[in-house]
Design a protein around this motif. Structure first.
Motif, PDB file in Angstrom:
ATOM      1  N   PRO A 121      22.421  38.119  43.915  1.00 37.01           N
ATOM      2  CA  PRO A 121      21.501  37.344  44.749  1.00 37.01           C
ATOM      3  C   PRO A 121      22.229  36.600  45.871  1.00 37.01           C
ATOM      4  O   PRO A 121      21.596  36.083  46.779  1.00 37.01           O
ATOM      5  CB  PRO A 121      20.879  36.361  43.758  1.00 37.01           C
ATOM      6  CG  PRO A 121      21.901  36.209  42.686  1.00 37.01           C
ATOM      7  CD  PRO A 121      22.589  37.551  42.587  1.00 37.01           C
ATOM      8  N   ASN A 122      23.561  36.589  45.824  1.00 35.24           N
ATOM      9  CA  ASN A 122      24.340  35.836  46.808  1.00 35.24           C
ATOM     10  C   ASN A 122      24.550  36.658  48.081  1.00 35.24           C
ATOM     11  O   ASN A 122      25.666  37.049  48.420  1.00 35.24           O
ATOM     12  CB  ASN A 122      25.673  35.400  46.197  1.00 35.24           C
ATOM     13  CG  ASN A 122      26.342  34.327  47.019  1.00 35.24           C
ATOM     14  OD1 ASN A 122      25.765  33.822  47.981  1.00 35.24           O
ATOM     15  ND2 ASN A 122      27.559  33.987  46.665  1.00 35.24           N
ATOM     16  N   LEU A 162      23.322  33.412  39.405  1.00 31.38           N
ATOM     17  CA  LEU A 162      24.616  34.094  39.353  1.00 31.38           C
ATOM     18  C   LEU A 162      25.243  34.094  37.959  1.00 31.38           C
ATOM     19  O   LEU A 162      26.314  34.668  37.762  1.00 31.38           O
ATOM     20  CB  LEU A 162      25.591  33.458  40.358  1.00 31.38           C
ATOM     21  CG  LEU A 162      25.258  33.727  41.825  1.00 31.38           C
ATOM     22  CD1 LEU A 162      26.066  32.808  42.732  1.00 31.38           C
ATOM     23  CD2 LEU A 162      25.509  35.186  42.175  1.00 31.38           C
ATOM     24  N   GLN A 163      24.582  33.473  36.983  1.00 30.86           N
ATOM     25  CA  GLN A 163      25.130  33.421  35.622  1.00 30.86           C
ATOM     26  C   GLN A 163      25.137  34.818  35.001  1.00 30.86           C
ATOM     27  O   GLN A 163      24.279  35.650  35.305  1.00 30.86           O
ATOM     28  CB  GLN A 163      24.308  32.462  34.753  1.00 30.86           C
ATOM     29  CG  GLN A 163      24.390  31.015  35.215  1.00 30.86           C
ATOM     30  CD  GLN A 163      25.818  30.505  35.262  1.00 30.86           C
ATOM     31  OE1 GLN A 163      26.549  30.581  34.290  1.00 30.86           O
ATOM     32  NE2 GLN A 163      26.228  30.012  36.428  1.00 30.86           N
ATOM     33  N   PRO A 164      26.092  35.090  34.091  1.00 28.70           N
ATOM     34  CA  PRO A 164      26.228  36.444  33.525  1.00 28.70           C
ATOM     35  C   PRO A 164      25.028  36.902  32.690  1.00 28.70           C
ATOM     36  O   PRO A 164      24.809  38.104  32.576  1.00 28.70           O
ATOM     37  CB  PRO A 164      27.494  36.368  32.669  1.00 28.70           C
ATOM     38  CG  PRO A 164      27.898  34.946  32.622  1.00 28.70           C
ATOM     39  CD  PRO A 164      27.159  34.194  33.680  1.00 28.70           C
ATOM     40  N   ALA A 216      13.255  39.915  41.844  1.00 24.94           N
ATOM     41  CA  ALA A 216      12.851  39.368  40.547  1.00 24.94           C
ATOM     42  C   ALA A 216      14.101  39.278  39.690  1.00 24.94           C
ATOM     43  O   ALA A 216      15.061  40.021  39.907  1.00 24.94           O
ATOM     44  CB  ALA A 216      11.812  40.260  39.868  1.00 24.94           C
ATOM     45  N   ALA A 217      14.072  38.368  38.732  1.00 18.86           N
ATOM     46  CA  ALA A 217      15.214  38.214  37.833  1.00 18.86           C
ATOM     47  C   ALA A 217      14.720  38.169  36.403  1.00 18.86           C
ATOM     48  O   ALA A 217      13.560  37.833  36.137  1.00 18.86           O
ATOM     49  CB  ALA A 217      15.978  36.928  38.168  1.00 18.86           C
ATOM     50  N   VAL A 218      15.630  38.493  35.484  1.00 19.36           N
ATOM     51  CA  VAL A 218      15.364  38.302  34.061  1.00 19.36           C
ATOM     52  C   VAL A 218      16.522  37.490  33.493  1.00 19.36           C
ATOM     53  O   VAL A 218      17.685  37.804  33.733  1.00 19.36           O
ATOM     54  CB  VAL A 218      15.150  39.626  33.288  1.00 19.36           C
ATOM     55  CG1 VAL A 218      16.370  40.533  33.356  1.00 19.36           C
ATOM     56  CG2 VAL A 218      14.742  39.358  31.839  1.00 19.36           C
ATOM     57  N   VAL A 219      16.164  36.412  32.796  1.00 19.00           N
ATOM     58  CA  VAL A 219      17.139  35.592  32.090  1.00 19.00           C
ATOM     59  C   VAL A 219      17.147  36.085  30.653  1.00 19.00           C
ATOM     60  O   VAL A 219      16.106  36.052  29.972  1.00 19.00           O
ATOM     61  CB  VAL A 219      16.763  34.093  32.150  1.00 19.00           C
ATOM     62  CG1 VAL A 219      17.784  33.252  31.387  1.00 19.00           C
ATOM     63  CG2 VAL A 219      16.659  33.626  33.597  1.00 19.00           C
ATOM     64  N   LEU A 220      18.289  36.576  30.208  1.00 22.54           N
ATOM     65  CA  LEU A 220      18.406  37.162  28.874  1.00 22.54           C
ATOM     66  C   LEU A 220      18.803  36.067  27.885  1.00 22.54           C
ATOM     67  O   LEU A 220      19.975  35.695  27.789  1.00 22.54           O
ATOM     68  CB  LEU A 220      19.417  38.306  28.895  1.00 22.54           C
ATOM     69  CG  LEU A 220      19.056  39.438  29.872  1.00 22.54           C
ATOM     70  CD1 LEU A 220      20.232  40.385  30.055  1.00 22.54           C
ATOM     71  CD2 LEU A 220      17.812  40.169  29.409  1.00 22.54           C
ATOM     72  N   ASN A 221      17.808  35.522  27.198  1.00 26.43           N
ATOM     73  CA  ASN A 221      18.003  34.495  26.184  1.00 26.43           C
ATOM     74  C   ASN A 221      18.090  35.159  24.812  1.00 26.43           C
ATOM     75  O   ASN A 221      17.590  36.264  24.636  1.00 26.43           O
ATOM     76  CB  ASN A 221      16.806  33.527  26.170  1.00 26.43           C
ATOM     77  CG  ASN A 221      16.670  32.769  27.475  1.00 26.43           C
ATOM     78  OD1 ASN A 221      17.542  31.999  27.839  1.00 26.43           O
ATOM     79  ND2 ASN A 221      15.577  32.999  28.187  1.00 26.43           N
TER      80      ASN A 221
END
Length: 151
Positions: A9-10, A43-45, A63-68
């Motif tokens: 995203p950067n 930018l987190q892994p 779009a993003a997905v945060v993998l919890n």
């Protein structure tokens, strides 16, 4: 023709697109009701960021997905108004769901708002159903929570 892929995203064009999304959301909701991830968070892994580009390689959506542990959360879903209706959102969602499945997430979740009925309808057509708050969210009249079990 659209090209959908995970990217950083950067990038200046993506930062500008996210700024457009933020500005749009602030026309609909007060700042305290906008649960947006900033660039450092994106930018987190454990975050996968998807980009939709048109035939000229111009960015038309993201779009993003945060993998919890236990679930993936959709964040930063946005398609430019002039690019809507071409399937970008569906393809972005499919890529996010694939990444969550590959990471072992049995569930996809998201938070949207009542002033975005088009978004809620899109998610419902993709098999998402309303649910209660998840993660760190609290029950809020300006939030609509949805989830989908992944096969």
């Amino acid at each position: 023709m659209l090209h959908i892929a995970f990217e950083s995203p950067n990038q200046p064009e993506i930062i500008a697109l996210i700024a457009d999304l933020d500005a749009y959301q602030l026309t609909l909701y007060p700042p305290e009701a906008v649960y947006a991830l900033d660039l450092a968070s994106l930018l987190q892994p454990h975050v996968k960021f998807a980009v939709a580009r048109d035939a000229d390689q111009a960015i038309v959506g993201c779009a993003a997905v945060v993998l919890n542990p236990g679930y993936g959360e959709v964040k930063r879903m946005y398609v430019k108004p002039e690019a809507r209706g071409r399937g970008a959102a569906l393809r972005l969602m499919a890529l996010l769901e694939q990444a969550a499945r590959e990471a072992g997430c049995p569930l996809m979740t998201l938070e949207t708002g009542p002033s975005q009925p088009e978004a809620s309808a899109l998610y419902e057509r993709q098999g998402y159903a309303r649910c209660g708050p998840f993660g760190d969210y609290r029950d809020d009249p300006l939030s609509v929570f949805m989830q989908k079990r992944l096969a």
